[in-house]
Structures are given as C-alpha cells and as structure tokens.
Design a protein around this motif. Structure first.
Motif, PDB file in Angstrom:
ATOM      1  N   ARG A  97      38.493 -31.722 -33.220  1.00 53.59           N
ATOM      2  CA  ARG A  97      39.090 -32.476 -31.955  1.00 53.59           C
ATOM      3  C   ARG A  97      40.417 -32.365 -33.031  1.00 53.59           C
ATOM      4  NH1 ARG A  97      37.325 -35.402 -27.355  1.00 53.59           N
ATOM      5  NH2 ARG A  97      39.559 -36.155 -27.131  1.00 53.59           N
ATOM      6  N   SER A  98      40.268 -33.553 -33.909  1.00 53.87           N
ATOM      7  CA  SER A  98      41.931 -33.526 -35.044  1.00 53.87           C
ATOM      8  C   SER A  98      42.562 -32.127 -35.192  1.00 53.87           C
ATOM      9  CB  SER A  98      41.313 -34.208 -35.981  1.00 53.87           C
ATOM     10  OG  SER A  98      40.699 -35.307 -35.931  1.00 53.87           O
ATOM     11  N   ALA A  99      41.785 -31.257 -35.080  1.00 52.93           N
ATOM     12  CA  ALA A  99      41.701 -30.196 -35.584  1.00 52.93           C
ATOM     13  C   ALA A  99      43.246 -29.591 -34.451  1.00 52.93           C
ATOM     14  CB  ALA A  99      42.107 -28.945 -36.293  1.00 52.93           C
ATOM     15  N   GLY A 100      42.817 -29.308 -33.527  1.00 47.49           N
ATOM     16  CA  GLY A 100      43.386 -29.124 -32.072  1.00 47.49           C
ATOM     17  C   GLY A 100      42.187 -28.398 -31.065  1.00 47.49           C
ATOM     18  N   PHE A 101      41.511 -28.487 -31.470  1.00 47.12           N
ATOM     19  CA  PHE A 101      40.683 -27.490 -30.303  1.00 47.12           C
ATOM     20  C   PHE A 101      39.384 -28.172 -29.705  1.00 47.12           C
ATOM     21  CE2 PHE A 101      39.541 -25.692 -34.889  1.00 47.12           C
ATOM     22  CZ  PHE A 101      39.840 -24.394 -35.268  1.00 47.12           C
ATOM     23  N   GLU A 102      39.548 -28.101 -28.456  1.00 44.60           N
ATOM     24  CA  GLU A 102      38.729 -28.279 -26.987  1.00 44.60           C
ATOM     25  C   GLU A 102      36.624 -27.958 -27.514  1.00 44.60           C
ATOM     26  OE1 GLU A 102      39.965 -30.033 -24.954  1.00 44.60           O
ATOM     27  OE2 GLU A 102      41.895 -29.851 -25.460  1.00 44.60           O
ATOM     28  N   LEU A 103      36.517 -28.998 -26.778  1.00 43.21           N
ATOM     29  CA  LEU A 103      35.238 -28.481 -27.678  1.00 43.21           C
ATOM     30  C   LEU A 103      33.978 -28.384 -25.661  1.00 43.21           C
ATOM     31  CD1 LEU A 103      34.414 -31.287 -29.928  1.00 43.21           C
ATOM     32  CD2 LEU A 103      35.327 -28.676 -29.745  1.00 43.21           C
ATOM     33  N   ALA A 104      33.297 -27.583 -25.707  1.00 43.78           N
ATOM     34  CA  ALA A 104      32.968 -27.485 -24.367  1.00 43.78           C
ATOM     35  C   ALA A 104      30.913 -27.785 -25.122  1.00 43.78           C
ATOM     36  CB  ALA A 104      33.129 -26.044 -23.778  1.00 43.78           C
ATOM     37  N   ILE A 105      30.039 -27.597 -23.720  1.00 42.72           N
ATOM     38  CA  ILE A 105      28.327 -27.303 -24.373  1.00 42.72           C
ATOM     39  C   ILE A 105      28.018 -26.729 -23.410  1.00 42.72           C
ATOM     40  CG2 ILE A 105      26.853 -28.638 -24.449  1.00 42.72           C
ATOM     41  CD1 ILE A 105      27.494 -31.130 -25.284  1.00 42.72           C
ATOM     42  N   TYR A 106      27.449 -25.496 -23.327  1.00 37.70           N
ATOM     43  CA  TYR A 106      26.319 -24.608 -22.745  1.00 37.70           C
ATOM     44  C   TYR A 106      25.531 -25.383 -22.925  1.00 37.70           C
ATOM     45  CZ  TYR A 106      24.994 -20.272 -20.777  1.00 37.70           C
ATOM     46  OH  TYR A 106      24.595 -18.783 -20.060  1.00 37.70           O
ATOM     47  N   SER A 107      24.310 -25.780 -21.498  1.00 34.91           N
ATOM     48  CA  SER A 107      22.934 -26.207 -22.363  1.00 34.91           C
ATOM     49  C   SER A 107      22.258 -25.353 -21.348  1.00 34.91           C
ATOM     50  CB  SER A 107      22.978 -27.523 -22.444  1.00 34.91           C
ATOM     51  OG  SER A 107      21.567 -28.112 -22.107  1.00 34.91           O
ATOM     52  N   MET A 108      20.704 -25.713 -21.480  1.00 36.14           N
ATOM     53  CA  MET A 108      19.485 -25.319 -20.359  1.00 36.14           C
ATOM     54  C   MET A 108      19.628 -26.658 -19.311  1.00 36.14           C
ATOM     55  SD  MET A 108      17.170 -22.258 -21.757  1.00 36.14           S
ATOM     56  CE  MET A 108      16.276 -22.055 -20.421  1.00 36.14           C
ATOM     57  N   ARG A 109      20.322 -27.570 -20.124  1.00 33.31           N
ATOM     58  CA  ARG A 109      19.131 -28.773 -18.800  1.00 33.31           C
ATOM     59  C   ARG A 109      19.973 -28.889 -18.661  1.00 33.31           C
ATOM     60  NH1 ARG A 109      17.726 -33.626 -23.088  1.00 33.31           N
ATOM     61  NH2 ARG A 109      17.423 -32.559 -24.950  1.00 33.31           N
ATOM     62  N   ASN A 110      20.059 -29.874 -17.171  1.00 39.34           N
ATOM     63  CA  ASN A 110      20.996 -30.543 -15.942  1.00 39.34           C
ATOM     64  C   ASN A 110      22.186 -30.912 -16.052  1.00 39.34           C
ATOM     65  OD1 ASN A 110      21.059 -32.946 -13.975  1.00 39.34           O
ATOM     66  ND2 ASN A 110      19.842 -31.038 -13.154  1.00 39.34           N
ATOM     67  N   LEU A 111      22.937 -31.016 -15.410  1.00 41.28           N
ATOM     68  CA  LEU A 111      24.292 -31.819 -16.317  1.00 41.28           C
ATOM     69  C   LEU A 111      24.002 -33.091 -15.989  1.00 41.28           C
ATOM     70  CD1 LEU A 111      27.449 -31.691 -15.906  1.00 41.28           C
ATOM     71  CD2 LEU A 111      27.623 -31.035 -13.375  1.00 41.28           C
ATOM     72  N   ASP A 112      23.402 -33.543 -15.224  1.00 41.14           N
ATOM     73  CA  ASP A 112      23.391 -35.010 -14.549  1.00 41.14           C
ATOM     74  C   ASP A 112      22.664 -35.561 -15.932  1.00 41.14           C
ATOM     75  OD1 ASP A 112      25.090 -34.824 -12.290  1.00 41.14           O
ATOM     76  OD2 ASP A 112      22.534 -35.396 -10.961  1.00 41.14           O
ATOM     77  N   GLU A 113      21.530 -35.227 -16.708  1.00 43.81           N
ATOM     78  CA  GLU A 113      20.611 -35.646 -17.514  1.00 43.81           C
ATOM     79  C   GLU A 113      21.802 -35.645 -18.831  1.00 43.81           C
ATOM     80  OE1 GLU A 113      17.270 -33.696 -20.128  1.00 43.81           O
ATOM     81  OE2 GLU A 113      17.435 -32.643 -18.256  1.00 43.81           O
ATOM     82  N   LEU A 114      22.581 -34.063 -19.372  1.00 44.07           N
ATOM     83  CA  LEU A 114      23.471 -33.419 -20.134  1.00 44.07           C
ATOM     84  C   LEU A 114      24.145 -35.306 -20.462  1.00 44.07           C
ATOM     85  CD1 LEU A 114      23.770 -32.319 -22.729  1.00 44.07           C
ATOM     86  CD2 LEU A 114      24.669 -31.309 -21.709  1.00 44.07           C
ATOM     87  N   ASP A 115      24.851 -35.149 -19.240  1.00 46.75           N
ATOM     88  CA  ASP A 115      26.253 -36.041 -19.196  1.00 46.75           C
ATOM     89  C   ASP A 115      25.605 -37.272 -19.736  1.00 46.75           C
ATOM     90  OD1 ASP A 115      29.027 -36.532 -18.035  1.00 46.75           O
ATOM     91  OD2 ASP A 115      28.143 -37.456 -16.397  1.00 46.75           O
ATOM     92  N   ALA A 116      24.832 -37.979 -18.730  1.00 42.18           N
ATOM     93  CA  ALA A 116      24.153 -39.584 -19.256  1.00 42.18           C
ATOM     94  C   ALA A 116      23.694 -39.637 -20.810  1.00 42.18           C
ATOM     95  CB  ALA A 116      22.666 -39.347 -18.437  1.00 42.18           C
ATOM     96  N   LEU A 117      22.943 -38.424 -21.281  1.00 40.90           N
ATOM     97  CA  LEU A 117      23.042 -38.526 -22.801  1.00 40.90           C
ATOM     98  C   LEU A 117      23.803 -38.307 -23.773  1.00 40.90           C
ATOM     99  CD1 LEU A 117      19.734 -36.152 -24.113  1.00 40.90           C
ATOM    100  CD2 LEU A 117      19.865 -38.197 -23.815  1.00 40.90           C
ATOM    101  N   LEU A 118      24.977 -37.764 -23.216  1.00 44.20           N
ATOM    102  CA  LEU A 118      26.035 -37.365 -23.725  1.00 44.20           C
ATOM    103  C   LEU A 118      26.895 -38.916 -24.102  1.00 44.20           C
ATOM    104  CD1 LEU A 118      28.155 -34.340 -23.107  1.00 44.20           C
ATOM    105  CD2 LEU A 118      27.230 -35.315 -25.461  1.00 44.20           C
ATOM    106  N   LYS A 119      26.953 -39.668 -22.496  1.00 48.98           N
ATOM    107  CA  LYS A 119      27.487 -40.536 -22.715  1.00 48.98           C
ATOM    108  C   LYS A 119      26.404 -42.194 -23.506  1.00 48.98           C
ATOM    109  CE  LYS A 119      29.331 -40.283 -17.934  1.00 48.98           C
ATOM    110  NZ  LYS A 119      29.378 -40.159 -16.431  1.00 48.98           N
ATOM    111  N   ALA A 120      25.297 -42.246 -23.158  1.00 46.13           N
ATOM    112  CA  ALA A 120      24.444 -43.084 -23.880  1.00 46.13           C
ATOM    113  C   ALA A 120      24.567 -42.797 -25.511  1.00 46.13           C
ATOM    114  CB  ALA A 120      22.961 -42.374 -23.596  1.00 46.13           C
ATOM    115  N   PHE A 121      24.734 -42.127 -26.150  1.00 43.61           N
ATOM    116  CA  PHE A 121      25.177 -41.459 -26.975  1.00 43.61           C
ATOM    117  C   PHE A 121      27.094 -41.954 -27.541  1.00 43.61           C
ATOM    118  CE2 PHE A 121      21.625 -37.969 -27.274  1.00 43.61           C
ATOM    119  CZ  PHE A 121      20.491 -39.379 -28.017  1.00 43.61           C
TER     120      PHE A 121
END
Length: 160
Positions: A97-121
């Motif tokens: 991110r400091s180098a200017g890259f945008e980051l994204a995730i491509y996952s087989m997980r459910n969107l709500d589940e992944l969003d909750a985990l990322l927030k928890a972490f």
C-alpha cells in the motif's frame, strides 16, 4: 501493475490450520456415533463444509451429515477468530500500500464471512475490493473483468 489481488486462504490467512483443527474436533466429537474417517487430515482439500464432510464420511446419509456439518462450521468459526494474521503478512500489505498498490481479495468464501473476518483482524481497510461467492466463483475470470471495469484499469494491471 496497479492492483495486487490475493487469495485469502494461504497468502493472508492460514485457513488450512483452522480447518485441520476444526476437522480434528469434529472427528473426536462424533467418534462414538460414526466410524472414524480413513482419510488423513493433512490430505484433505480446503472444501466448504458440506463437501468436506461428505468426503470424510462418504457412507453417511444426508440427514446424518447435517449435524456433523453444523458442528464443523461452529468449530471453524470459533477457531478462525482465535487465530491471527502474522506480522509478516501485515508488513507486506503495508509495504504494498505504501508503494501505491491497490489491494483486493478473490476468494471462494462468502462475502459476508470474509468481510467479518477481515474486520476482526483489523485488515478490511487494506482492500479496495472483495471478489467472493455467491457473486463470483473460482476459477472464473469474471471477478478480474469486474475489478478492471470498476477500477477503470486494464486487466494487465492486475496481478494475482
């Protein structure tokens, strides 16, 4: 290259470790009720609960599988929230991110589940986009086309 797209399980989070512990707990919990699975835990793929339990207990009727799936899901949910993302992963995300890259995730997980985990972490703010089920499924290229259009960039600017 402007965007770095990660798979969540593996590069960001040790989903295999969580799944292995949940499987062990599940097998122990149902040991007296169902025959012990012959497959070794380390040989199991990272499938969703229904496919994983069907693979572990192929002879079980559907009605018998459901409580096993429910128990496994509960175990997995608790264990995933107990595990942590490593400092190395956090540092790498910060550096990108400091180098200017945008980051994204491509996952087989459910969107709500992944969003909750990322927030928890404490990681959700690092990612501009999450490509998850049910909207996107692997190994389709639909998410990359969507991200390219949404971010108004070329597919060649996405690194996966």
């Amino acid at each position: 290259m402007e965007y770095v797209v990660f798979d969540f399980d593996g590069p960001i989070f040790d989903g295999r470790k969580a799944a292995a512990e949940a499987i062990d707990n599940t097998i122990k919990n149902f040991e007296g009720k169902f025959p012990r699975p012959s497959l070794q835990n380390s040989a199991l793929p990272l499938f969703g609960p229904k496919r994983l339990i069907s693979l572990l207990y192929p002879g079980l009727e559907l009605a018998d599988r459901e409580p096993v799936c429910t128990f496994y899901r509960q175990q997995l949910h608790e264990i995933e929230r107990r595990l942590e993302v490593t400092n190395e992963v956090r540092s790498a995300l910060d550096a990108l991110r400091s180098a200017g890259f945008e980051l994204a995730i491509y996952s087989m997980r459910n969107l709500d589940e992944l969003d909750a985990l990322l927030k928890a972490f404490g990681l959700r703010q690092n990612f501009c986009s999450l490509g998850c089920s049910p909207q996107f499924s692997k190994p389709s290229g639909d998410y990359f086309r969507f991200l390219s259009e949404k971010q108004n960039t070329s597919l060649t600017n996405l690194l996966y």
